[in-house]
Design a protein around this motif. Structure first.
Motif, PDB file in Angstrom:
ATOM      1  N   MET A   1     -19.822 -22.297 -21.466  1.00 32.34           N
ATOM      2  CA  MET A   1     -21.075 -22.596 -20.773  1.00 32.34           C
ATOM      3  C   MET A   1     -20.824 -23.454 -19.526  1.00 32.34           C
ATOM      4  N   ALA A   2     -19.777 -24.283 -19.565  1.00 31.65           N
ATOM      5  CA  ALA A   2     -19.409 -25.061 -18.368  1.00 31.65           C
ATOM      6  C   ALA A   2     -18.993 -24.108 -17.251  1.00 31.65           C
ATOM      7  N   TRP A   3     -18.251 -23.088 -17.621  1.00 33.83           N
ATOM      8  CA  TRP A   3     -17.787 -22.095 -16.632  1.00 33.83           C
ATOM      9  C   TRP A   3     -18.969 -21.313 -16.051  1.00 33.83           C
ATOM     10  N   VAL A   4     -19.778 -20.730 -16.932  1.00 35.28           N
ATOM     11  CA  VAL A   4     -20.872 -19.895 -16.405  1.00 35.28           C
ATOM     12  C   VAL A   4     -21.914 -20.753 -15.675  1.00 35.28           C
ATOM     13  N   SER A   5     -22.076 -21.996 -16.129  1.00 38.23           N
ATOM     14  CA  SER A   5     -23.022 -22.891 -15.459  1.00 38.23           C
ATOM     15  C   SER A   5     -22.570 -23.194 -14.026  1.00 38.23           C
TER      16      SER A   5
ATOM     17  N   ARG B   1     -13.233 -24.807 -13.544  1.00 38.99           N
ATOM     18  CA  ARG B   1     -12.759 -25.758 -12.523  1.00 38.99           C
ATOM     19  C   ARG B   1     -12.495 -25.045 -11.196  1.00 38.99           C
ATOM     20  N   VAL B   2     -11.893 -23.857 -11.293  1.00 34.79           N
ATOM     21  CA  VAL B   2     -11.605 -23.091 -10.074  1.00 34.79           C
ATOM     22  C   VAL B   2     -12.909 -22.789  -9.334  1.00 34.79           C
TER      23      VAL B   2
ATOM     24  N   ILE C   1     -17.256 -34.569 -11.878  1.00 38.90           N
ATOM     25  CA  ILE C   1     -18.581 -34.068 -12.268  1.00 38.90           C
ATOM     26  C   ILE C   1     -18.425 -32.988 -13.345  1.00 38.90           C
ATOM     27  N   PHE C   2     -17.531 -32.045 -13.116  1.00 36.02           N
ATOM     28  CA  PHE C   2     -17.363 -30.915 -14.039  1.00 36.02           C
ATOM     29  C   PHE C   2     -16.919 -31.392 -15.430  1.00 36.02           C
ATOM     30  N   PHE C   3     -15.856 -32.178 -15.451  1.00 36.86           N
ATOM     31  CA  PHE C   3     -15.337 -32.607 -16.754  1.00 36.86           C
ATOM     32  C   PHE C   3     -16.227 -33.688 -17.383  1.00 36.86           C
ATOM     33  N   GLY C   4     -16.851 -34.492 -16.549  1.00 37.73           N
ATOM     34  CA  GLY C   4     -17.778 -35.509 -17.065  1.00 37.73           C
ATOM     35  C   GLY C   4     -18.947 -34.864 -17.781  1.00 37.73           C
ATOM     36  N   ARG C   5     -19.491 -33.824 -17.161  1.00 36.90           N
ATOM     37  CA  ARG C   5     -20.617 -33.101 -17.780  1.00 36.90           C
ATOM     38  C   ARG C   5     -20.166 -32.432 -19.085  1.00 36.90           C
TER      39      ARG C   5
ATOM     40  N   ASP D   1     -27.073 -25.683 -19.262  1.00 42.38           N
ATOM     41  CA  ASP D   1     -27.410 -26.251 -17.959  1.00 42.38           C
ATOM     42  C   ASP D   1     -26.515 -27.430 -17.601  1.00 42.38           C
ATOM     43  N   GLN D   2     -25.220 -27.217 -17.600  1.00 43.53           N
ATOM     44  CA  GLN D   2     -24.326 -28.347 -17.297  1.00 43.53           C
ATOM     45  C   GLN D   2     -24.366 -28.713 -15.818  1.00 43.53           C
ATOM     46  N   THR D   3     -24.342 -27.715 -14.956  1.00 38.44           N
ATOM     47  CA  THR D   3     -24.422 -28.023 -13.515  1.00 38.44           C
ATOM     48  C   THR D   3     -25.413 -27.101 -12.798  1.00 38.44           C
TER      49      THR D   3
END
Lengths: 301, 265
Positions: free
Chosen positions: B177-181, B257-258, B117-121, B94-96
């Motif tokens: 998980m960052a990507w799929v989130s 990121r994209v 936000i993305f990289f911080g998470r 649940d990153q984002t």
């Protein structure tokens, strides 16, 4: 430099056209209303200006910067319609994160949070979770986050939706106070509320810009609105009777017992007195007489 | 970015859900420590060089593990390599996602860029994983010292190797998980996306490398692909495989990121 400059903005969701080639220039100053029926594109335009959405084509410049650009962080604030705080953290903890991201360091972040919570009269909610608050209080907390720092432009999407009259009044008063330091753009269906707060109106319909209206200028240019008490006389008879008054060029009937008289205000500046006298002679009691038209009459009729 | 990363850490220690996750992890880890690690270490120590374990399994991996000076950490290494990625997927799903569904991301994006936000998470999740891995290692070192207090130095040395390697192993899982989130609206949906992507990719790469033996490099596409090889290495030699998870992470973060940059919130 204009506050907002939109050039040929189009936004599509798949095959649905939400905004169609909208061009618009707005200047800083008194609050501006963003109105239109459901599906008009208000929230889409709002979200584009905030940078939540990307336009399919066209440009949106805010204070000279592309919408959503870093240069606008802290200068543009917003209360999005469906945004909520994280239910797992206290309000103070979350607002402190926002303050820190806006550049408040150390104890200054906490102080800023306390300041805005005090401004919306919810200082006691600092340690509370959002779920513990009523809908109206949560809206005020979201307004508090928008007031953080010193934003120059504050966008509010349906700030009074779902609020009871006392909370609507509180919200209106907060906006009135804060509008001395920032320009507000308020999207809402509540035209009565907008009329009390805003100076000008951006009217959208089916993704098209219908126009930008100056409420006060339009209101005073030869219109009288009279709301009658319940009468046995038919609306048609009342209309014909009102048309017989000197200088009246048209009488429209847009809502039950409400008539809008269009007249030559230069030649017949005392029509309001004549109208009251006429109603008295006819024995038709009236409830309200407004010099001008309501916002609803201006934009929808 | 660091403000957001630090805030993620508070998610673990200041929310009921975070504390429950921490408690669950601690309990599971206690059981692993008490039974598999403690018992297996006793078993390893009892077995003389060339003893029953080696003769029974006779594999490079077992031989390599038996050469570790601290058997508890050798067993921990094997368990962690297979178990921590599962923890990682659950913890970092649940990153984002839920913030997107709730609209909280909108409030954040008025103050921080999408990249921040993305990289911080992502960074925040790595900090949480670092903390949990450290916790697991320190508890294992304590167990070792209870048995033999002279093993402090080799334990710390091996712990450092395990810590660095575990973080490298977990990097691409966290990035996945960052990507799929960034595409999902809940942790559950993100996990489902990860499972689907995982199955499709493993089937596709398996088929491609069978059809075209020259494309055997495709076996290295999925996170954790280097784990088998990692078990055959010891000491800082393990870092010879570091490029695989690092490249996987870069690719997965690029994809995430994209999506973050292009998506409507």
């Amino acid at each position: 430099m204009s506050l907002i400059q939109c050039t040929n903005i189009t936004k599509r969701y798949g095959s649905t056209l939400a905004l169609d080639n909208v061009s618009l220039t707005l200047e800083a100053g008194a609050p501006i209303a963003l109105i239109g029926p459901n599906g008009a594109g208000k929230t889409t335009l709002f979200s584009l200006l905030c940078g939540f959405l990307r336009a399919s084509s066209g440009d949106a410049l805010i204070m000279g910067h592309q919408a959503g650009s870093k240069a606008l962080h802290g200068r543009l604030a917003a209360l999005p319609q469906d945004a909520n705080l994280d239910p797992r953290f206290s309000i103070g903890h979350q607002l402190e994160l926002f303050a820190k991201l806006q550049g408040f360091i150390g104890s200054k972040a906490g102080n800023e949070v306390k300041r805005v919570l005090q401004q919306v009269d919810l200082s006691n909610t600092y340690d509370m979770k959002p779920e513990a608050l009523s809908h109206g209080m949560r809206k005020r907390i979201l307004l508090a986050q928008a007031l953080m720092g010193s934003p120059e432009l504050i966008l509010l999407d349906e700030p009074t939706a779902g609020l009871d009259p006392p909370n609507v009044k509180v919200m209106r008063s907060l906006i009135n106070d804060a509008s001395k330091n920032a320009t507000f753009i308020i999207s809402s269906h509540n035209l009565d509320e907008l009329e009390k707060v805003c100076q000008s109106v951006v009217h959208l319909d089916k993704g098209h810009l219908k126009g930008v209206v100056d409420i006060h200028q339009a209101r005073n240019s030869g219109y009288l609105t009279v709301v009658m008490a319940e009468l046995k006389t038919t609306d048609q008879d009342i209309r014909e009777s009102l048309l017989s008054l000197p200088g009246v060029t048209a009488v429209s009937f847009n809502a039950p017992n409400r008539f809008v008289l269009e007249y030559d205000s230069k030649q017949h500046s005392n029509l309001d007195m004549l109208l009251m006298q006429h109603l008295s002679e006819k024995g038709w009691p009236y409830r309200q007489l407004v010099n001008g038209r309501t916002l609803e009459d201006q934009v929808y009729f | 970015m660091f403000i957001i990363a630090r805030y993620e850490l508070s998610r673990l220690i200041m929310t009921r859900r975070g504390l429950l996750s921490l408690l669950a992890f601690s309990l599971v880890w206690f059981l692993i420590l008490r039974y598999p690690i403690y018992s297996a270490a006793q078993f390893f120590m009892a077995d003389a060089p060339g003893g029953i374990i080696v003769s029974f399994f006779n594999s490079t991996i077992i031989n390599n593990l038996l050469s570790w000076q601290v058997p508890e950490l050798a067993v921990l290494w094997v368990i962690a390599l297979y178990l921590f990625p599962v923890f990682c997927v659950v913890l970092t799903a649940d990153q984002t996602a839920s913030d997107r569904a709730r609209g909280t991301l909108r409030l954040l994006s008025l103050r921080a860029g999408r990249d921040t936000i993305f990289f911080g998470r992502f960074l925040g999740q790595l900090l949480i994983l670092l903390m949990l891995t450290l916790l697991a290692l320190l508890s294992a070192v304590a167990l070792v010292l209870m048995r033999d207090s002279t093993l402090l130095q080799p334990s710390l040395h091996l712990s450092a190797i395990i810590l660095v390697n575990m973080m490298l192993v977990l990097l691409p899982y966290t990035a996945l998980m960052a990507w799929v989130s960034s595409m999902a609206r809940s942790a559950r949906q993100a996990t489902m996306y990860a499972v689907i992507i995982w199955i499709v990719c493993s089937m596709l790469t398996g088929w491609l490398s069978r059809q075209f033996p020259g494309l055997s490099i495709l076996d290295m596409v999925l996170p954790g692909a280097q784990v088998q090889s990692l078990l055959q290495l010891s000491g800082w030699n393990t870092l010879s495989l570091a490029a695989i998870p690092v490249i996987q992470t870069i690719v997965l973060l690029f994809l995430g990121r994209v999506i973050m940059q292009r998506s409507d919130w």
